[in-house]
Design a protein around this motif. Structure first.
Motif, PDB file in Angstrom:
ATOM      1  N   MET A   1      -3.413  15.352   4.818  1.00 55.71           N
ATOM      2  CA  MET A   1      -4.334  15.306   5.947  1.00 55.71           C
ATOM      3  C   MET A   1      -5.584  14.494   5.636  1.00 55.71           C
ATOM      4  O   MET A   1      -6.110  13.777   6.491  1.00 55.71           O
ATOM      5  CB  MET A   1      -4.739  16.728   6.362  1.00 55.71           C
ATOM      6  N   GLY A   2      -6.056  14.594   4.402  1.00 59.47           N
ATOM      7  CA  GLY A   2      -7.200  13.785   4.018  1.00 59.47           C
ATOM      8  C   GLY A   2      -6.878  12.301   4.051  1.00 59.47           C
ATOM      9  O   GLY A   2      -7.683  11.488   4.529  1.00 59.47           O
ATOM     10  N   LEU A   3      -5.695  11.949   3.573  1.00 56.90           N
ATOM     11  CA  LEU A   3      -5.259  10.552   3.601  1.00 56.90           C
ATOM     12  C   LEU A   3      -5.176  10.034   5.034  1.00 56.90           C
ATOM     13  O   LEU A   3      -5.630   8.918   5.342  1.00 56.90           O
ATOM     14  CB  LEU A   3      -3.893  10.438   2.908  1.00 56.90           C
ATOM     15  N   LEU A   4      -4.626  10.842   5.925  1.00 53.08           N
ATOM     16  CA  LEU A   4      -4.502  10.436   7.327  1.00 53.08           C
ATOM     17  C   LEU A   4      -5.873  10.330   7.999  1.00 53.08           C
ATOM     18  O   LEU A   4      -6.103   9.431   8.823  1.00 53.08           O
ATOM     19  CB  LEU A   4      -3.613  11.432   8.070  1.00 53.08           C
ATOM     20  N   TRP A   5      -6.770  11.239   7.659  1.00 56.68           N
ATOM     21  CA  TRP A   5      -8.110  11.205   8.258  1.00 56.68           C
ATOM     22  C   TRP A   5      -8.848   9.923   7.875  1.00 56.68           C
ATOM     23  O   TRP A   5      -9.410   9.242   8.730  1.00 56.68           O
ATOM     24  CB  TRP A   5      -8.904  12.429   7.807  1.00 56.68           C
TER      25      TRP A   5
ATOM     26  N   ALA B   1      -4.114  -2.897   9.193  1.00 55.82           N
ATOM     27  CA  ALA B   1      -3.056  -2.623   8.219  1.00 55.82           C
ATOM     28  C   ALA B   1      -3.432  -1.473   7.299  1.00 55.82           C
ATOM     29  O   ALA B   1      -2.636  -0.549   7.064  1.00 55.82           O
ATOM     30  CB  ALA B   1      -2.760  -3.876   7.404  1.00 55.82           C
ATOM     31  N   PHE B   2      -4.655  -1.503   6.769  1.00 56.54           N
ATOM     32  CA  PHE B   2      -5.091  -0.418   5.885  1.00 56.54           C
ATOM     33  C   PHE B   2      -5.170   0.902   6.642  1.00 56.54           C
ATOM     34  O   PHE B   2      -5.000   1.974   6.052  1.00 56.54           O
ATOM     35  CB  PHE B   2      -6.442  -0.758   5.251  1.00 56.54           C
ATOM     36  N   GLY B   3      -5.406   0.834   7.936  1.00 56.52           N
ATOM     37  CA  GLY B   3      -5.498   2.054   8.729  1.00 56.52           C
ATOM     38  C   GLY B   3      -4.159   2.700   9.027  1.00 56.52           C
ATOM     39  O   GLY B   3      -4.019   3.927   8.927  1.00 56.52           O
ATOM     40  N   VAL B   4      -3.166   1.907   9.379  1.00 57.11           N
ATOM     41  CA  VAL B   4      -1.914   2.492   9.870  1.00 57.11           C
ATOM     42  C   VAL B   4      -0.818   2.563   8.820  1.00 57.11           C
ATOM     43  O   VAL B   4       0.237   3.156   9.071  1.00 57.11           O
ATOM     44  CB  VAL B   4      -1.387   1.709  11.103  1.00 57.11           C
ATOM     45  N   CYS B   5      -1.052   2.013   7.618  1.00 56.18           N
ATOM     46  CA  CYS B   5       0.059   1.862   6.673  1.00 56.18           C
ATOM     47  C   CYS B   5       0.683   3.190   6.254  1.00 56.18           C
ATOM     48  O   CYS B   5       1.891   3.259   6.016  1.00 56.18           O
ATOM     49  CB  CYS B   5      -0.371   1.047   5.454  1.00 56.18           C
ATOM     50  N   PHE B   6      -0.102   4.257   6.167  1.00 58.33           N
ATOM     51  CA  PHE B   6       0.438   5.523   5.681  1.00 58.33           C
ATOM     52  C   PHE B   6       0.851   6.482   6.798  1.00 58.33           C
ATOM     53  O   PHE B   6       1.432   7.538   6.517  1.00 58.33           O
ATOM     54  CB  PHE B   6      -0.610   6.231   4.804  1.00 58.33           C
TER      55      PHE B   6
ATOM     56  N   MET C   1       0.807  -1.214   0.000  1.00 56.42           N
ATOM     57  CA  MET C   1       0.000   0.000   0.000  1.00 56.42           C
ATOM     58  C   MET C   1       0.843   1.269   0.000  1.00 56.42           C
ATOM     59  O   MET C   1       0.439   2.290  -0.586  1.00 56.42           O
ATOM     60  CB  MET C   1      -0.938  -0.004   1.210  1.00 56.42           C
ATOM     61  N   ARG C   2       2.000   1.257   0.642  1.00 60.32           N
ATOM     62  CA  ARG C   2       2.807   2.478   0.716  1.00 60.32           C
ATOM     63  C   ARG C   2       3.326   2.929  -0.649  1.00 60.32           C
ATOM     64  O   ARG C   2       3.689   4.095  -0.821  1.00 60.32           O
ATOM     65  CB  ARG C   2       3.947   2.287   1.711  1.00 60.32           C
ATOM     66  N   HIS C   3       3.355   2.032  -1.614  1.00 58.83           N
ATOM     67  CA  HIS C   3       3.776   2.424  -2.958  1.00 58.83           C
ATOM     68  C   HIS C   3       2.703   3.250  -3.675  1.00 58.83           C
ATOM     69  O   HIS C   3       2.973   3.848  -4.715  1.00 58.83           O
ATOM     70  CB  HIS C   3       4.127   1.186  -3.784  1.00 58.83           C
ATOM     71  N   PHE C   4       1.485   3.301  -3.129  1.00 54.65           N
ATOM     72  CA  PHE C   4       0.399   4.077  -3.727  1.00 54.65           C
ATOM     73  C   PHE C   4       0.181   5.406  -3.005  1.00 54.65           C
ATOM     74  O   PHE C   4      -0.742   6.155  -3.349  1.00 54.65           O
ATOM     75  CB  PHE C   4      -0.909   3.269  -3.699  1.00 54.65           C
ATOM     76  N   ALA C   5       1.012   5.700  -2.024  1.00 58.99           N
ATOM     77  CA  ALA C   5       0.780   6.895  -1.201  1.00 58.99           C
ATOM     78  C   ALA C   5       0.868   8.184  -1.995  1.00 58.99           C
ATOM     79  O   ALA C   5       0.113   9.127  -1.752  1.00 58.99           O
ATOM     80  CB  ALA C   5       1.775   6.928  -0.038  1.00 58.99           C
ATOM     81  N   GLY C   6       1.810   8.245  -2.951  1.00 58.40           N
ATOM     82  CA  GLY C   6       1.966   9.470  -3.721  1.00 58.40           C
ATOM     83  C   GLY C   6       0.693   9.832  -4.469  1.00 58.40           C
ATOM     84  O   GLY C   6       0.252  10.991  -4.450  1.00 58.40           O
ATOM     85  N   ALA C   7       0.086   8.852  -5.136  1.00 61.06           N
ATOM     86  CA  ALA C   7      -1.149   9.102  -5.890  1.00 61.06           C
ATOM     87  C   ALA C   7      -2.282   9.495  -4.956  1.00 61.06           C
ATOM     88  O   ALA C   7      -3.074  10.408  -5.258  1.00 61.06           O
ATOM     89  CB  ALA C   7      -1.520   7.860  -6.693  1.00 61.06           C
ATOM     90  N   LEU C   8      -2.397   8.826  -3.804  1.00 58.17           N
ATOM     91  CA  LEU C   8      -3.462   9.150  -2.857  1.00 58.17           C
ATOM     92  C   LEU C   8      -3.273  10.529  -2.246  1.00 58.17           C
ATOM     93  O   LEU C   8      -4.242  11.257  -1.990  1.00 58.17           O
ATOM     94  CB  LEU C   8      -3.517   8.079  -1.762  1.00 58.17           C
TER      95      LEU C   8
END
Length: 432
Positions: free
Chosen positions: A287-291, A321-326, A273-280
């Motif tokens: 902040m939206g991603l973290l929320w 995992a989906f919650g804390v990955c980023f 999932m962390r490889h998709f962080a840039g696009a998200l």
């Protein structure tokens, strides 16, 4: 001072050295978690069985104390020391730390003290790693900080997966001693030192832009909103790293297989999932991603508290995992983006907040776990009379695990409110 025209020619090598350093730190973290039960049984139960849960929590927590202290000291001085020397120091700690844990088995009455010292030194390596690789990565990829920091930190869960699988292989399949497992991180520590010696590292972004040492140190104090992120990181780290260090001690008794496998599964999801962080990040903002992340994190931690089988554990772990990955790398990128003049000092302070949180949270989880055991057993005498492996002991340990995970599940709920408020106020400010 002249600004850097672009990344250094060896920036790819520097990035992969950073990856190896973080992978080694994660491997060590996972191995510590995987060996926690064995260390508790072999070294701490003979000393004080009633308080051994709190003791192993303190021992594990002291690696985070070493992490926090070295991060705090090294971060503002990174460019004075030089990133190369800092990474070499980290490599040395990855060698010395496990060596001292191995020696503690023969320390007699000083075993608890020696374990704590070993974990602090081992944590120094982790802190030196974070103090150097995060600002260096932000420097060599200034236009994609969230994406590259998440890609870098994808190798943290990769190291967790490797350490977790090795823990299961060594203990369950090969029936090897915990000493063999603890010694493993020494190997990548040596490789890291040899590879680092071959390369030169750039100055950090703030120094390259002419920010003086005093200006960098003053920046967090001149902008009070920085400390909002410091407080947030205290909570996000508690939701991610504390449960990860606690799963082997607790879930092994409740879900029918080694709790470290839950951590392996979670880390595998995080790596992808962390490889998709840039696009998200581009779609929602940091902040939206973290929320959004806080919702599955809270659900996952609560479900882990009630998990009683492999299936329920894996369902709970998927949410978590989906919650804390980023959370961790995105927090670092958010601070670097909003407070660029704070340089490695600002990033280091945020990492320090995360590490400091775990130092206090893990022993507290141990206390909650121990108190819950006493409550369920009825008394100290009744607890001491229970035999390992009996249904009665299983019931006591299951209740203790449930209580400790339900306590920490409150944290993402608090973060849901905080991230939502920050995102709301920043969006309103940017639209005016």
């Amino acid at each position: 001072m002249d600004k850097q025209a672009g990344p250094p020619a060896n920036h790819r090598s520097i990035f992969w050295i950073s990856v190896l350093a973080l992978f080694t730190a994660a491997l060590a973290n996972s191995i510590r978690a995987g060996a926690a039960g064995a260390l508790k049984t072999s070294l701490l139960d003979p000393i004080d069985a009633q308080h051994s849960g709190a003791m192993i929590g303190t021992v594990l927590g002291n690696s985070f104390l070493g992490f926090a202290l070295s991060l705090l000291v090294i971060s503002p001085l990174l460019d004075r020391f030089g990133a190369k020397k800092v990474i070499l120091f980290a490599a040395a700690c990855f060698i010395v730390g496990p060596a001292l844990v191995l020696m503690s088995a023969n320390a007699g009455g000083s075993v608890y003290t020696m374990l704590n010292i070993a974990m602090i030194i081992w944590g120094f390596g982790w802190g030196a790693t974070e103090a150097s690789i995060n600002p260096i990565t932000a420097t060599i990829y200034p236009n994609d900080k969230t994406g590259k920091l998440n890609t870098l930190h994808a190798w943290w869960p990769a190291g967790i997966v490797a350490g977790g699988l090795l823990s299961v292989l060594f203990f369950k399949q090969l029936n090897l001693s915990w000493q063999v497992l603890i010694a493993l991180p020494i190997i990548p520590g040596i490789v890291l030192a040899l590879w680092t010696l071959r390369h030169e590292f750039p100055k950090t972004e703030s120094t390259a832009q002419g920010v003086t040492f005093s200006e960098m140190m003053a920046e967090p104090f001149k902008r009070p909103t920085f400390w909002t992120f410091f407080a947030i990181m205290f909570l996000t780290a508690s939701a991610e790293l504390a449960p990860g260090a606690w799963v082997d001690v607790t879930l092994t008794e409740t879900v029918g297989f080694s709790g470290i496998l839950v951590l392996v599964y979670v880390s595998a999801i995080m790596f992808v999932m962390r490889h998709f962080a840039g696009a998200l990040d581009h779609k929602f903002s940091d902040m939206g991603l973290l929320w959004f992340s806080t919702i599955p994190a809270a659900i996952g931690l609560y479900l882990l508290s009630t998990a009683n089988s492999a299936v329920t554990a894996l369902v709970a772990a998927t949410f978590w995992a989906f919650g804390v990955c980023f959370m961790w790398p995105t927090m670092l990128a958010a601070v670097s983006r909003r407070f660029p003049r704070s340089g490695p000092w600002g990033i280091g302070l945020i990492g320090f907040a995360g590490a400091l949180a775990i130092r206090f949270v893990l022993p507290k989880l141990g206390e909650i776990y121990d108190n819950a055991k006493l409550v369920k057993a009825g008394s100290k005498e009744a607890l001491d009379a229970l035999q390992s492996g009996t249904p009665e002991m299983h019931s006591v340990l299951a209740y203790a695990a449930e209580t400790s995970f339900q306590t920490i599940a409150i944290i993402p709920v608090v973060l849901f409110v905080i991230f939502g408020l920050v995102w709301f106020f920043e969006r309103n400010r940017n639209t005016k």
